[in-house]
Design an enzyme around this catalytic site. Structure first.
Site, PDB file in Angstrom:
ATOM      1  N   TYR A   1       0.856  -1.186   0.000  1.00  0.00           N
ATOM      2  CA  TYR A   1       0.000   0.000   0.000  1.00  0.00           C
ATOM      3  C   TYR A   1       0.886   1.228   0.000  1.00  0.00           C
ATOM      4  O   TYR A   1       1.837   1.317   0.784  1.00  0.00           O
ATOM      5  CB  TYR A   1      -0.898   0.003   1.239  1.00  0.00           C
ATOM      6  CG  TYR A   1      -1.816   1.199   1.345  1.00  0.00           C
ATOM      7  CD1 TYR A   1      -2.817   1.422   0.408  1.00  0.00           C
ATOM      8  CD2 TYR A   1      -1.681   2.105   2.394  1.00  0.00           C
ATOM      9  CE1 TYR A   1      -3.669   2.516   0.508  1.00  0.00           C
ATOM     10  CE2 TYR A   1      -2.535   3.201   2.515  1.00  0.00           C
ATOM     11  CZ  TYR A   1      -3.528   3.405   1.566  1.00  0.00           C
ATOM     12  OH  TYR A   1      -4.366   4.485   1.676  1.00  0.00           O
TER      13      TYR A   1
ATOM     14  N   ASP B   1       9.379   2.962  -0.104  1.00  0.00           N
ATOM     15  CA  ASP B   1       8.317   3.561   0.707  1.00  0.00           C
ATOM     16  C   ASP B   1       8.521   3.135   2.157  1.00  0.00           C
ATOM     17  O   ASP B   1       8.267   1.993   2.528  1.00  0.00           O
ATOM     18  CB  ASP B   1       6.951   3.123   0.171  1.00  0.00           C
ATOM     19  CG  ASP B   1       5.790   3.786   0.918  1.00  0.00           C
ATOM     20  OD1 ASP B   1       6.047   4.441   1.954  1.00  0.00           O
ATOM     21  OD2 ASP B   1       4.645   3.639   0.470  1.00  0.00           O
TER      22      ASP B   1
ATOM     23  N   LYS C   1       3.901   8.789   9.005  1.00  0.00           N
ATOM     24  CA  LYS C   1       3.616   8.160  10.291  1.00  0.00           C
ATOM     25  C   LYS C   1       4.542   8.653  11.429  1.00  0.00           C
ATOM     26  O   LYS C   1       4.323   9.740  11.932  1.00  0.00           O
ATOM     27  CB  LYS C   1       3.589   6.636  10.112  1.00  0.00           C
ATOM     28  CG  LYS C   1       2.430   6.237   9.153  1.00  0.00           C
ATOM     29  CD  LYS C   1       2.056   4.790   9.170  1.00  0.00           C
ATOM     30  CE  LYS C   1       0.748   4.553   8.431  1.00  0.00           C
ATOM     31  NZ  LYS C   1       0.863   4.136   7.037  1.00  0.00           N
TER      32      LYS C   1
END
Ligand SMILES: *Cc1c(COP(=O)(O)O)cnc(C)c1O
Length: 440
Positions: A146, A241, A273
């Site tokens: 994702y 990522d 995050k």
């Protein structure tokens, strides 16, 4: 011993009238596990308190950001001080420089960085930059990874869509999907074939440094090296990522654990995050010659009203500064204790399961064999997970509400929090073992 959910149900009903599904991000709706999502009133350290007054040990940690626990005093102080100086200026401000310097000091291959407001924005911008730099269009991604809800990256995009059993998202133009080549994670042969066939058209390969959005699936030995070798050979960029793994798996993220391959490090990284400390801050960065393509220096446009927001930057900087070696050692030992105990109880109850790791990130797949890719991840007993999840929730432990997610711990998960998790595990393992027991 079901906990009261009256206030959560009231709020959910109200929310459902005015917010699609009652939530602002799909996995929060509990669709995969059934039941009522708990509306949280507050968080302190390792604990959340819902609007009906129940307390939970939090093993979601906002899906990663709350690495120090909720309302950490050092971060709270930094946020208060920053907010008192004003919320947003639309000009450069000092905190952005400090946060960028901290990230660059931690992740060696990152020479230049730009701050944005979400992980989605970071990957979207990194893809645009890679296309602008290479003059090519195609992007390779891996099934189950994702990268946010970017059109071209939503194909086979892991947890959220897997949870909802959507093959892909409606509303993504066929052209956007056609510009994406989706390959199985950890499959070097498939990657070689894709490059042999269309290598000169591929702008970039984007990968989760270690996958966390199909449950935790680390790269198999040699996979990251193959990514680097093939992209370099064909003039494509490698985008790592690290929105989830960055500053979580180690002080330098997954890169800090795996290091550069013999053919070098990734060209670009994306972060989010943890680096926002619970506020909307994310980033992309990497080689200076590539980053120089960004406006105002170069022709690739990218911008944001709230990019580098001073309050978010202060929260992120304070969080990273407090992420010391002791914090990482604590995360490692706490996650090990919880995972080992969960595994022992599941074994005792006769439940097939498999624990997988990336640093202190781990997840438990409800199947026997190793998970190397998205097909493996989907081949598990999600109903057993649902029973396990609800038995934990009833006993005051909030797991991620999907079998396709990593569990997260924090520096604030002390002995009391760990004890509460361990005490809940035996009954939850028995519930997982008992298909007769229906989820709510
Ligand atoms: C969470 C996540 C994103 C998206 O970040 P948002 O801030 O939710 O947009 C992108 N990539 C990875 C690996 C993630 O875990």
């Amino acid at each position: 011993m079901n906990r009261p959910t009256t206030r959560s149900e009231e709020l959910l009903t109200r929310a459902q009238q005015i917010v699609p599904g009652g939530v602002n991000s799909p996995v929060r709706a509990f669709r995969a596990v059934g039941g009522t999502p708990r509306f949280m009133a507050s968080g302190q350290g390792a604990w959340l308190t819902d609007v009906d007054g129940s307390r939970y040990v939090d093993l979601v940690c906002s899906w990663g950001p709350m690495i120090l626990g909720h309302a950490h005093p050092h971060v709270l102080d930094a946020v208060r001080q920053a907010a008192a100086r004003g919320f947003s200026f639309g000009t450069p401000s000092p905190g952005e420089v400090l946060l960028a310097e901290e990230i660059i000091a931690r992740v060696e291959p990152v020479e230049q960085i730009r701050l944005v407001s979400s992980g989605t924005e970071a990957t979207m911008s990194a893809i645009r930059l890679a296309r602008g730099f290479t003059g090519r269009t195609l992007v390779v991604k891996f099934a189950g990874c994702y990268h946010g809800h970017v059109d071209s990256l939503l194909a086979a995009a892991g947890s959220g869509v897997a949870t909802l059993a959507l093959p892909d998202s409606a509303g993504v133009p066929a052209q956007a999907a056609a510009e994406t080549i989706v390959l199985p994670f950890n499959d070097i042969a498939a990657l070689e074939t894709a490059f042999a066939e269309r290598g000169e058209q591929i702008a970039a390969v984007i990968t989760e440094a270690a996958a966390g959005n199909m449950g935790v699936v680390p790269p198999a030995p040699g996979f990251t090296a193959a990514l680097r070798t093939l992209t370099s050979r064909h003039g494509a960029l490698l985008i790592s990522d690290e929105v989830m793994t960055g500053f979580r798996c180690s002080r330098s993220g997954w890169f800090g654990l795996e290091g550069p391959t013999t053919d070098g490090a990734p060209d670009l990284f994306t972060f989010g995050k943890v680096m926002g400390g619970g506020f909307p801050a994310a980033a992309f960065g990497g080689r200076a010659d590539i980053m120089a393509m960004l406006a105002p220096q170069g022709p690739v446009y990218q911008a944001g009203t709230l990019s580098g927001n001073p309050v978010a930057a202060a929260a992120g900087l304070a969080t990273l500064q407090a992420c010391t070696d002791e914090v990482y050692a604590h995360l490692a030992s706490v996650s090990r204790v919880i995972a080992d105990a969960a595994s022992a109880e599941l074994s005792a109850a006769g439940v097939a399961h498999r624990v997988q790791w990336a640093g202190s990130m781990f997840s438990i797949f409800f199947r026997e064999n190793e998970v190397r890719n998205y097909d493996d991840a989907r081949d598990q007993d999600t109903a057993a997970f649902g029973r396990f999840f609800h038995a934990m929730l009833d006993q005051g432990v909030h797991l991620p509400p999907s079998a396709f997610e990593s569990w997260f711990v924090s520096a604030a998960h002390d002995d009391a929090a760990v004890e509460a998790v361990l005490a809940a595990l035996p009954a939850a393992a028995r519930a997982a073992a008992d298909p007769g027991r229906s989820a709510p």
